[in-house]
Design an enzyme around this catalytic site. Structure first.
Site, PDB file in Angstrom:
ATOM      1  N   ASP A  67      50.409 -86.385  34.289  1.00 52.38           N
ATOM      2  CA  ASP A  67      50.404 -85.001  33.826  1.00 52.38           C
ATOM      3  C   ASP A  67      50.604 -84.889  32.310  1.00 52.38           C
ATOM      4  O   ASP A  67      50.960 -85.863  31.644  1.00 52.38           O
ATOM      5  CB  ASP A  67      51.477 -84.168  34.568  1.00 52.38           C
ATOM      6  N   ASP A 136      63.281 -79.831  42.512  1.00 52.17           N
ATOM      7  CA  ASP A 136      62.722 -78.885  43.490  1.00 52.17           C
ATOM      8  C   ASP A 136      61.727 -79.562  44.434  1.00 52.17           C
ATOM      9  O   ASP A 136      61.005 -78.884  45.168  1.00 52.17           O
ATOM     10  CB  ASP A 136      62.046 -77.704  42.761  1.00 52.17           C
ATOM     11  N   HIS A 138      59.120 -81.491  43.483  1.00 48.44           N
ATOM     12  CA  HIS A 138      57.750 -81.674  42.981  1.00 48.44           C
ATOM     13  C   HIS A 138      57.442 -83.151  42.736  1.00 48.44           C
ATOM     14  O   HIS A 138      58.346 -83.949  42.481  1.00 48.44           O
ATOM     15  CB  HIS A 138      57.466 -80.815  41.732  1.00 48.44           C
ATOM     16  N   GLU A 143      54.277 -78.169  41.883  1.00 47.42           N
ATOM     17  CA  GLU A 143      55.484 -77.417  42.190  1.00 47.42           C
ATOM     18  C   GLU A 143      55.448 -76.917  43.640  1.00 47.42           C
ATOM     19  O   GLU A 143      54.383 -76.919  44.269  1.00 47.42           O
ATOM     20  CB  GLU A 143      55.586 -76.212  41.236  1.00 47.42           C
TER      21      GLU A 143
HETATM   22  C1  F6R Z   1      56.536 -86.681  35.063  1.00 45.08           C
HETATM   23  C2  F6R Z   1      56.383 -86.035  36.356  1.00 45.08           C
HETATM   24  C3  F6R Z   1      57.515 -85.337  37.011  1.00 45.08           C
HETATM   25  C4  F6R Z   1      58.842 -86.062  36.888  1.00 45.08           C
HETATM   26  C5  F6R Z   1      59.954 -85.244  37.535  1.00 45.08           C
HETATM   27  C6  F6R Z   1      61.302 -85.908  37.371  1.00 45.08           C
HETATM   28  O1  F6R Z   1      55.317 -87.277  34.668  1.00 45.08           O
HETATM   29  O2  F6R Z   1      55.318 -86.030  36.863  1.00 45.08           O
HETATM   30  O3  F6R Z   1      57.214 -85.164  38.380  1.00 45.08           O
HETATM   31  O4  F6R Z   1      58.751 -87.314  37.506  1.00 45.08           O
HETATM   32  O5  F6R Z   1      59.989 -83.977  36.966  1.00 45.08           O
HETATM   33  O6  F6R Z   1      61.635 -85.914  36.025  1.00 45.08           O
HETATM   34  P1  F6R Z   1      62.892 -86.745  35.484  1.00 45.08           P
HETATM   35  O7  F6R Z   1      62.546 -88.182  35.706  1.00 45.08           O
HETATM   36  O8  F6R Z   1      62.966 -86.423  34.019  1.00 45.08           O
HETATM   37  O9  F6R Z   1      64.059 -86.313  36.271  1.00 45.08           O
END
Ligand code: F6R
Length: 260
Positions: A67, A136, A138, A143
């Protein structure tokens, strides 16, 4: 789904790095799916060390990131392109032309997303996809309420994810509202999915992912349907799992030939 509970974030990161090391050794032209955020940092440090020690040669590898924030150029320090360059690509010998991150500045986003999907397909599909999980539930930036068969597309972040990611930007107001993300369906096509979760803040999302119903309300729960998904946790991230004892027992009794 294989659930591996390890005593520390370092042990969890080493386990994830070991899977990638083995994959690249077995197939030097591997296609890797990569994630950003806090979770994979330890794994990337491990991969860099293993590259420096001569254990991993990334020269023939192709990568696709999950992403990118819409509106941030790759030169912006909070863009995921900059994150990947800083934390991994600049420290290994991957060919820059084969490291792919969605372009947050694309003028025609739907066309860019379709081209991203085509590029993954032309590369032969993703062999191993690394994922973190949002508090959450995702994966990527899919989301809650994302279609479980979605493809790479534009998404709007939830207030919870904006608040979670404000730590990188200084304030929630500075976090972009829109992102380009691989879809849940795109992620599900990877041959092997490796999810890493560290810390108590992920415990309820992890429990919903593994032991809750499969629902678009927790996009990660669709991984219950994936034919090869490895979930690597530290103790705090595992604390809300009902079947912890069983997962540990399975891991302790894993036959030698199945160990990576
Ligand atoms: C990042 C991504 C997100 C993160 C998730 C957890 O490329 O796709 O799904 O893996 O938001 O983020 P952290 O690791 O910062 O807790």
């Amino acid at each position: 789904m294989e659930v591996i509970i390890l005593p520390s974030p370092a042990a969890a990161s080493q386990e994830a790095a070991r899977i990638f090391e083995k994959q690249i050794q077995q197939k030097p032209t591997s296609v890797l799916g990569l994630a950003t955020g806090s979770t994979p940092l330890g794994t990337y440090r491990e991969l860099v060390e293993r590259h420096r020690s001569g254990a991993i040669d990334f020269s023939r590898v192709t990568t696709f990131n999950l992403d990118e924030y819409v509106g941030l150029p790759g030169t912006h320090p909070q863009s995921y392109r900059a994150f990947m360059d800083l934390n991994l690509f600049s420290q290994i010998n991957a060919h820059p032309g084969r490291t792919h991150v969605p372009n947050g500045m694309a003028v025609d986003i739907p066309t860019h997303c379709a081209e991203y999907e085509d590029a993954i397909r032309r590369a032969g599909g993703i062999d191993v996809q690394l994922l973190g999980i949002g508090s959450d539930g995702h994966i990527g930036f899919n989301e809650p309420s994302s279609s479980l068969s979605s493809r790479t597309r534009l998404k709007t972040l939830t207030p919870q994810t904006i608040a979670d990611n404000a730590r990188f930007f200084g304030s929630a107001d500075d976090v972009p509202r829109h992102v380009i993300t691989m879809g849940v369906g795109t992620i599900m096509e990877a041959t092997h999915v490796v999810v890493l979760a560290i810390g108590q803040g992920k415990a309820s999302a992890v429990a919903a992912m593994v032991e809750g119903p499969i629902t678009a309300d927790v996009p990660a729960s669709i991984l219950q349907m994936h034919r090869k998904c490895t979930l690597i946790l530290d103790e705090p991230a595992a604390q809300s799992l009902k079947r912890q004892t069983y997962y540990r027992w399975v891991y302790d009794h894993k036959p030698q030939w199945q160990r990576i």
